[in-house]
Structures are given as C-alpha cells and as structure tokens.
Design a protein around this motif. Structure first.
Motif, PDB file in Angstrom:
ATOM      1  N   GLU A 103     -10.945  -9.792  10.802  1.00 44.06           N
ATOM      2  CA  GLU A 103     -11.409 -10.159  12.152  1.00 44.06           C
ATOM      3  C   GLU A 103     -10.338 -10.906  12.941  1.00 44.06           C
ATOM      4  N   THR A 104      -9.288 -11.360  12.279  1.00 42.92           N
ATOM      5  CA  THR A 104      -8.203 -12.085  12.961  1.00 42.92           C
ATOM      6  C   THR A 104      -7.065 -11.162  13.383  1.00 42.92           C
ATOM      7  N   ALA A 105      -7.208  -9.870  13.166  1.00 39.25           N
ATOM      8  CA  ALA A 105      -6.127  -8.923  13.447  1.00 39.25           C
ATOM      9  C   ALA A 105      -5.822  -8.847  14.934  1.00 39.25           C
ATOM     10  N   THR A 106      -4.562  -8.589  15.239  1.00 41.54           N
ATOM     11  CA  THR A 106      -4.151  -8.366  16.624  1.00 41.54           C
ATOM     12  C   THR A 106      -4.256  -6.878  16.947  1.00 41.54           C
ATOM     13  N   PRO A 107      -4.688  -6.523  18.165  1.00 44.15           N
ATOM     14  CA  PRO A 107      -4.816  -5.098  18.521  1.00 44.15           C
ATOM     15  C   PRO A 107      -3.480  -4.369  18.587  1.00 44.15           C
ATOM     16  N   LEU A 108      -2.367  -5.118  18.581  1.00 41.78           N
ATOM     17  CA  LEU A 108      -1.056  -4.480  18.617  1.00 41.78           C
ATOM     18  C   LEU A 108      -0.718  -3.763  17.322  1.00 41.78           C
ATOM     19  N   ALA A 109      -1.319  -4.184  16.214  1.00 38.47           N
ATOM     20  CA  ALA A 109      -1.008  -3.594  14.917  1.00 38.47           C
ATOM     21  C   ALA A 109      -1.466  -2.133  14.858  1.00 38.47           C
ATOM     22  N   ASP A 110      -0.725  -1.317  14.134  1.00 41.74           N
ATOM     23  CA  ASP A 110      -1.080   0.090  13.957  1.00 41.74           C
ATOM     24  C   ASP A 110      -2.102   0.285  12.852  1.00 41.74           C
ATOM     25  N   GLY A 111      -2.460  -0.794  12.191  1.00 44.70           N
ATOM     26  CA  GLY A 111      -3.462  -0.750  11.139  1.00 44.70           C
ATOM     27  C   GLY A 111      -3.580  -2.125  10.510  1.00 44.70           C
ATOM     28  N   VAL A 112      -4.671  -2.345   9.812  1.00 47.59           N
ATOM     29  CA  VAL A 112      -4.975  -3.654   9.217  1.00 47.59           C
ATOM     30  C   VAL A 112      -5.461  -3.440   7.799  1.00 47.59           C
ATOM     31  N   PHE A 113      -5.060  -4.327   6.886  1.00 43.95           N
ATOM     32  CA  PHE A 113      -5.607  -4.251   5.531  1.00 43.95           C
ATOM     33  C   PHE A 113      -5.918  -5.643   5.015  1.00 43.95           C
ATOM     34  N   SER A 114      -6.953  -5.740   4.212  1.00 42.80           N
ATOM     35  CA  SER A 114      -7.341  -7.011   3.599  1.00 42.80           C
ATOM     36  C   SER A 114      -7.311  -6.924   2.078  1.00 42.80           C
ATOM     37  N   ASP A 115      -6.937  -5.768   1.573  1.00 45.98           N
ATOM     38  CA  ASP A 115      -6.829  -5.513   0.133  1.00 45.98           C
ATOM     39  C   ASP A 115      -5.630  -4.594  -0.053  1.00 45.98           C
ATOM     40  N   TRP A 116      -4.739  -4.941  -0.975  1.00 48.55           N
ATOM     41  CA  TRP A 116      -3.523  -4.151  -1.153  1.00 48.55           C
ATOM     42  C   TRP A 116      -3.803  -2.709  -1.554  1.00 48.55           C
ATOM     43  N   ARG A 117      -4.951  -2.436  -2.120  1.00 49.67           N
ATOM     44  CA  ARG A 117      -5.268  -1.059  -2.494  1.00 49.67           C
ATOM     45  C   ARG A 117      -5.461  -0.169  -1.272  1.00 49.67           C
ATOM     46  N   GLN A 118      -5.686  -0.780  -0.101  1.00 52.84           N
ATOM     47  CA  GLN A 118      -5.847  -0.007   1.135  1.00 52.84           C
ATOM     48  C   GLN A 118      -4.508   0.475   1.694  1.00 52.84           C
ATOM     49  N   LEU A 119      -3.432  -0.163   1.252  1.00 55.42           N
ATOM     50  CA  LEU A 119      -2.137   0.044   1.898  1.00 55.42           C
ATOM     51  C   LEU A 119      -1.577   1.467   1.762  1.00 55.42           C
ATOM     52  N   PRO A 120      -1.581   2.078   0.591  1.00 55.79           N
ATOM     53  CA  PRO A 120      -1.005   3.435   0.504  1.00 55.79           C
ATOM     54  C   PRO A 120      -1.641   4.438   1.450  1.00 55.79           C
ATOM     55  N   ASP A 121      -2.947   4.421   1.595  1.00 55.19           N
ATOM     56  CA  ASP A 121      -3.612   5.367   2.499  1.00 55.19           C
ATOM     57  C   ASP A 121      -3.251   5.097   3.954  1.00 55.19           C
ATOM     58  N   LEU A 122      -3.162   3.814   4.326  1.00 57.71           N
ATOM     59  CA  LEU A 122      -2.775   3.484   5.695  1.00 57.71           C
ATOM     60  C   LEU A 122      -1.368   3.986   5.995  1.00 57.71           C
ATOM     61  N   ILE A 123      -0.469   3.775   5.058  1.00 60.44           N
ATOM     62  CA  ILE A 123       0.908   4.222   5.235  1.00 60.44           C
ATOM     63  C   ILE A 123       0.963   5.747   5.314  1.00 60.44           C
ATOM     64  N   GLU A 124       0.183   6.409   4.476  1.00 56.23           N
ATOM     65  CA  GLU A 124       0.150   7.869   4.460  1.00 56.23           C
ATOM     66  C   GLU A 124      -0.285   8.416   5.815  1.00 56.23           C
ATOM     67  N   LYS A 125      -1.288   7.784   6.414  1.00 53.00           N
ATOM     68  CA  LYS A 125      -1.763   8.240   7.725  1.00 53.00           C
ATOM     69  C   LYS A 125      -0.683   8.084   8.793  1.00 53.00           C
ATOM     70  N   LEU A 126       0.013   6.946   8.757  1.00 50.76           N
ATOM     71  CA  LEU A 126       1.069   6.717   9.742  1.00 50.76           C
ATOM     72  C   LEU A 126       2.275   7.600   9.501  1.00 50.76           C
ATOM     73  N   ALA A 127       2.456   8.007   8.241  1.00 53.24           N
ATOM     74  CA  ALA A 127       3.578   8.886   7.911  1.00 53.24           C
ATOM     75  C   ALA A 127       3.268  10.350   8.230  1.00 53.24           C
ATOM     76  N   GLY A 128       2.065  10.607   8.708  1.00 56.81           N
ATOM     77  CA  GLY A 128       1.696  11.960   9.103  1.00 56.81           C
ATOM     78  C   GLY A 128       1.125  12.778   7.983  1.00 56.81           C
ATOM     79  N   GLY A 129       0.605  12.083   6.939  1.00 59.16           N
ATOM     80  CA  GLY A 129      -0.044  12.814   5.850  1.00 59.16           C
ATOM     81  C   GLY A 129       0.907  13.597   4.982  1.00 59.16           C
ATOM     82  N   ARG A 130       2.166  13.176   4.921  1.00 63.67           N
ATOM     83  CA  ARG A 130       3.123  13.908   4.074  1.00 63.67           C
ATOM     84  C   ARG A 130       2.701  13.826   2.610  1.00 63.67           C
TER      85      ARG A 130
END
Length: 235
Positions: free
Chosen positions: A208-235
């Motif tokens: 809830e403290t995230a800034t809208p400028l961020a391209d994504g937000v995570f609160s658990d490190w297990r969320q990170l690979p999927d977020l990165i994958e989406k930004l990388a274009g699903g490679r």
C-alpha cells in the motif's frame, strides 16, 4: 521490445530489513565509546552525537556520498572539542570498526538467495546502494557481477550518475536494465529519471506504500521472477 539483460538491486529494505541492523550497529558504536571514553559519554548524549553529524552534513553536503567518513569525522571533531586531542581519531576509528562490523550482520528476507540464484542464470546482476554495508561479505553476493556503493563511486542515488555507474558495470543501455529497490525517491524516481524501468520492494512497509511510478510492486521475493518476466516481454 529491447531485450532485458541486467538487473540492479538496492540492498537495505530490498534484500534485508535495515532497521534492526542499524539499531544494533548504533548500539555497538555507543558501547565502544562507553568502554573507551566513559567520561565523554557521560557528558555527550546520543542525540548530541546525532545533531553534530547532521550539522556536519549541512556544512559539507558531499559527505552524503561518503557516510563512513561522515560518521568518523563527526565523532573525531566532537572528541577533539572535548579535549581528547591526538587520541580522537584513534578512538573514532575503533568505535567505527565496531559499528561497521555489526552493520554486516544482516538477515536476508525469505527466498532471496534462491531467487537471486535463479535470476543470475539469465541476467547480469549489479548491486547499487547508498549505504555502507559491505555486500561482498554476504554469501549471495556470489551471484553479482559488480557491487557498487555510493562512497566508492562518489555519488548517491537518485542522481543519474549513480545509475550510470550501474549501467557501466553491467555493460548495458538504460532500456536493457531493470532496477529493483524500495525507496520511492532514491530507487524509483532515480531509476525513472535515468531511463531505467523499476520494480519497488514493499516488503517492510507493505504494497500500500508503493509509488505509482514503479513498473511493478512486490512484497514477497517469490513474486519477483514473474514480474521480471512480464517486463522482459515473456521471453
């Protein structure tokens, strides 16, 4: 879409919680003074030590890029002002040594090591911190191509030159890097100003403290690979 080649990571409150580490380090610093110069501690409060540090920073703003020097300088000046003369610098160095030793005693957030190991197989990893934690002392630094500190490169986030140093270390262009950090100004605004996409770590304070400028937000490190994958274009 431009290929994502590198990830830059903040450290404090991104890989570990900083508050307990800094509180412990501050106490070790103060305990070292109590042991070496008890009469000084009896006359000078913790708040006065802090106030002097802040005053020194106002007088010499460049010290914000050199926080270890800033802490040592401030204590040395106070000791000299209280009559410790030639001993002041040695006492300051010894107290700081206790501080920086405790500064390295961090506890990684859950799943950090596993996720970094996974990400390092696909991306060049670089750390970029304004703090003075020696990341090389952490086992997970083995996944990183470079570990950059403001006091080593002479510039702090959010200044573009700090992100330029990370880009140079990774050998990539801004559009080929993704920055990951917690701080709304230093990490998110700084990365955006440098033309770098970014993800905000909201582990300590919550999403809830995230800034809208961020391209994504995570609160658990297990969320990170999927977020990165989406930004990388699903490679």
């Amino acid at each position: 879409m431009t290929m994502l080649r590198a990830l830059s990571f903040d450290l404090d409150d991104t890989l570990w919680a900083s508050l307990p580490v800094l509180q412990r380090a501050e106490q070790c610093f103060y305990d070292a003074l109590c042991e070496r110069v008890p009469e000084f501690v009896a006359r000078v409060s913790k708040q006065e030590l802090r106030d002097h540090r802040l005053g020194l920073l106002r007088a010499e703003p460049r010290l914000r890029h050199h926080i270890s020097e800033w802490r040592r300088r401030s204590l040395t000046e106070m000791l000299r002002a209280h009559g410790y003369g030639a001993r002041s610098e040695q006492i300051s160095d010894e107290a700081f040594a206790m501080f920086i030793q405790a500064r390295q005693q961090v506890e990684l957030f859950a799943h950090v090591d596993t996720v970094l190991a996974q990400l390092s197989q696909r991306y060049t990893l670089v750390s970029l911190t304004n703090g003075n934690a020696d990341f090389h002392q952490q086992d997970c630094s083995r996944y990183f191509h470079a570990c950059l500190k403001a006091e080593d490169i002479g510039v702090s986030k959010p200044e573009p030159a700090a992100f330029a140093a990370a880009l140079a270390a990774a050998g990539c262009a801004p559009e080929e890097m993704l920055h990951i950090g917690d701080h709304p100004r230093d990490d998110i605004e700084g990365a955006k100003a440098a033309g770098i996409r970014c993800l905000q770590a909201c582990i300590v304070k919550g999403p809830e403290t995230a800034t809208p400028l961020a391209d994504g937000v995570f609160s658990d490190w297990r969320q990170l690979p999927d977020l990165i994958e989406k930004l990388a274009g699903g490679r």
